[in-house]
Design an enzyme around this catalytic site. Sequence first.
Site, PDB file in Angstrom:
ATOM      1  N   ASP A 172      53.558  28.884  55.982  1.00 20.87           N
ATOM      2  CA  ASP A 172      53.907  27.491  55.683  1.00 20.87           C
ATOM      3  C   ASP A 172      52.595  26.713  55.620  1.00 20.87           C
ATOM      4  OD1 ASP A 172      55.316  24.962  55.545  1.00 20.87           O
ATOM      5  OD2 ASP A 172      56.989  25.910  56.582  1.00 20.87           O
TER       6      ASP A 172
ATOM      7  N   LYS B 144      58.651  45.952  68.728  1.00 20.39           N
ATOM      8  CA  LYS B 144      58.424  44.966  67.670  1.00 20.39           C
ATOM      9  C   LYS B 144      59.728  44.237  67.381  1.00 20.39           C
ATOM     10  CE  LYS B 144      58.502  45.279  63.244  1.00 20.39           C
ATOM     11  NZ  LYS B 144      58.907  44.136  62.403  1.00 20.39           N
TER      12      LYS B 144
ATOM     13  N   LYS C 182      56.024  36.762  60.716  1.00 19.56           N
ATOM     14  CA  LYS C 182      55.413  36.587  59.371  1.00 19.56           C
ATOM     15  C   LYS C 182      55.429  35.108  58.963  1.00 19.56           C
ATOM     16  CE  LYS C 182      56.861  41.182  57.765  1.00 19.56           C
ATOM     17  NZ  LYS C 182      57.881  41.511  58.766  1.00 19.56           N
TER      18      LYS C 182
ATOM     19  N   ARG D 133      63.659  52.331  61.235  1.00 15.50           N
ATOM     20  CA  ARG D 133      64.849  53.154  60.985  1.00 15.50           C
ATOM     21  C   ARG D 133      64.718  54.635  61.294  1.00 15.50           C
ATOM     22  NH1 ARG D 133      65.557  49.966  55.409  1.00 15.50           N
ATOM     23  NH2 ARG D 133      63.302  49.983  55.769  1.00 15.50           N
TER      24      ARG D 133
ATOM     25  N   ASP E 274      56.992  39.804  65.175  1.00 15.97           N
ATOM     26  CA  ASP E 274      56.701  39.930  63.738  1.00 15.97           C
ATOM     27  C   ASP E 274      57.467  38.866  62.964  1.00 15.97           C
ATOM     28  OD1 ASP E 274      55.859  40.901  61.297  1.00 15.97           O
ATOM     29  OD2 ASP E 274      57.288  42.568  61.253  1.00 15.97           O
TER      30      ASP E 274
ATOM     31  N   ASN F 187      49.619  22.834  59.341  1.00 16.19           N
ATOM     32  CA  ASN F 187      50.126  22.075  60.488  1.00 16.19           C
ATOM     33  C   ASN F 187      51.423  22.695  61.022  1.00 16.19           C
ATOM     34  OD1 ASN F 187      50.199  19.651  62.248  1.00 16.19           O
ATOM     35  ND2 ASN F 187      52.059  19.223  61.065  1.00 16.19           N
ATOM     36  N   THR F 188      52.311  23.062  60.116  1.00 18.08           N
ATOM     37  CA  THR F 188      53.607  23.603  60.537  1.00 18.08           C
ATOM     38  C   THR F 188      53.435  24.955  61.229  1.00 18.08           C
ATOM     39  OG1 THR F 188      54.704  22.432  58.753  1.00 18.08           O
ATOM     40  CG2 THR F 188      55.880  24.310  59.672  1.00 18.08           C
TER      41      THR F 188
ATOM     42  N   THR G 145      54.745  46.404  52.583  1.00 20.01           N
ATOM     43  CA  THR G 145      54.844  47.831  52.226  1.00 20.01           C
ATOM     44  C   THR G 145      56.048  48.118  51.319  1.00 20.01           C
ATOM     45  OG1 THR G 145      56.009  48.188  54.313  1.00 20.01           O
ATOM     46  CG2 THR G 145      53.652  48.670  54.284  1.00 20.01           C
TER      47      THR G 145
HETATM   48  O1  LIG Z   1      54.467  45.133  55.186  1.00 21.40           O
HETATM   49  C1  LIG Z   1      55.331  45.213  56.090  1.00 21.40           C
HETATM   50  C2  LIG Z   1      55.347  44.355  57.173  1.00 21.40           C
HETATM   51  C3  LIG Z   1      56.298  44.511  58.146  1.00 21.40           C
HETATM   52  N1  LIG Z   1      57.230  45.472  58.050  1.00 21.40           N
HETATM   53  C4  LIG Z   1      58.224  45.585  59.142  1.00 21.40           C
HETATM   54  O2  LIG Z   1      58.120  46.878  59.750  1.00 21.40           O
HETATM   55  C5  LIG Z   1      59.392  47.408  60.010  1.00 21.40           C
HETATM   56  C6  LIG Z   1      59.570  48.684  59.247  1.00 21.40           C
HETATM   57  O3  LIG Z   1      60.874  49.191  59.449  1.00 21.40           O
HETATM   58  P1  LIG Z   1      61.332  50.614  58.885  1.00 21.40           P
HETATM   59  O4  LIG Z   1      62.779  50.667  59.268  1.00 21.40           O
HETATM   60  O5  LIG Z   1      60.491  51.655  59.581  1.00 21.40           O
HETATM   61  O6  LIG Z   1      61.128  50.612  57.406  1.00 21.40           O
HETATM   62  C7  LIG Z   1      60.418  46.318  59.656  1.00 21.40           C
HETATM   63  O7  LIG Z   1      60.727  45.617  60.839  1.00 21.40           O
HETATM   64  C8  LIG Z   1      59.672  45.416  58.697  1.00 21.40           C
HETATM   65  O8  LIG Z   1      60.064  44.067  58.816  1.00 21.40           O
HETATM   66  C9  LIG Z   1      57.224  46.325  56.983  1.00 21.40           C
HETATM   67  O9  LIG Z   1      58.069  47.232  56.855  1.00 21.40           O
HETATM   68  N2  LIG Z   1      56.252  46.176  56.035  1.00 21.40           N
END
Ligand SMILES: O=c1ccn([C@@H]2O[C@H](COP(=O)(O)O)[C@@H](O)[C@H]2O)c(=O)[nH]1
Length: 224
Positions: free
Chosen positions: A64, A32, A61, A205, A59, A67-68, A115
């Site tokens: 906007d 990811k 996210k 992490r 990822d 169109n963008t 989250t």
């Molecule tokens: O709601 C969300 C959407 C995306 N993320 C992404 O997942 C990883 C989580 O990283 P950890 O280090 O395991 O916490 C990170 O790249 C976020 O951008 C998310 O955590 N929550």
Amino acid sequence: MTSPVYVAIDTPDLAKAQHLAGQVRHHVGGLKLGLEFFCANGHHGVHEMTKFGLPIFLDLKLHDIPNTVAKAVQALHMLEPAILTVHAAGGRAMLEDAKAAAGVNTKVVAVTVLTSLDDGDLSDIGVAANAPDQVRRLADLAQDAGLDGIVCSGEEVAMAKKAWADGFFVVPGVRPAGGAMGDQKRAVTPRQALDNGASILVVGRPISLADDPDLAARAIEATL
Ligand SMILES: O=c1ccn([C@@H]2O[C@H](COP(=O)(O)O)[C@@H](O)[C@H]2O)c(=O)[nH]1
């Protein structure tokens, strides 16, 4: 069996990203790449990461006007990501246009409630609903708009899956039992997330900051 774990490679440093991917490649199901990586390395960086032969989850996210976002999704076509994220809060038209602009082999999934947010944070940004209710509302919108699935926490995924049986459910913010939460507020263990119905898990992490990332990935795999 392919691992449901996608490792979040959150670094602007391409060499570090390649090193981490090389360490864990046999015990994760995909890579990811997020904003941090993409802003620093762009298309070239993504191309380099495809060389590991694992599916790429972009990822970004996107959020906007329709169109963008549609034009941005088109500009990503040549990278052929397996999964691409947009924010459900961008609204129905943006979601529909994002899906229409994506390649046939790219799953477009909508981020519902990050989250890292709890009910207090939602209230701060003017959302009166609690996290589960807001996830449910945005999951319904994403489904109606023709998306492939959503991103939500492991706390809501069972409820969301009940209403969308063939949806694709991405669960980030998972933590091995007793693991450091960091900025995550709605975290469950990898096992709980899968039992609750996650299609894939995103783990950053707990793997990338471990002394031995491959060992950490294998330890998570062993719990699944
Ligand atoms: O709601 C969300 C959407 C995306 N993320 C992404 O997942 C990883 C989580 O990283 P950890 O280090 O395991 O916490 C990170 O790249 C976020 O951008 C998310 O955590 N929550």
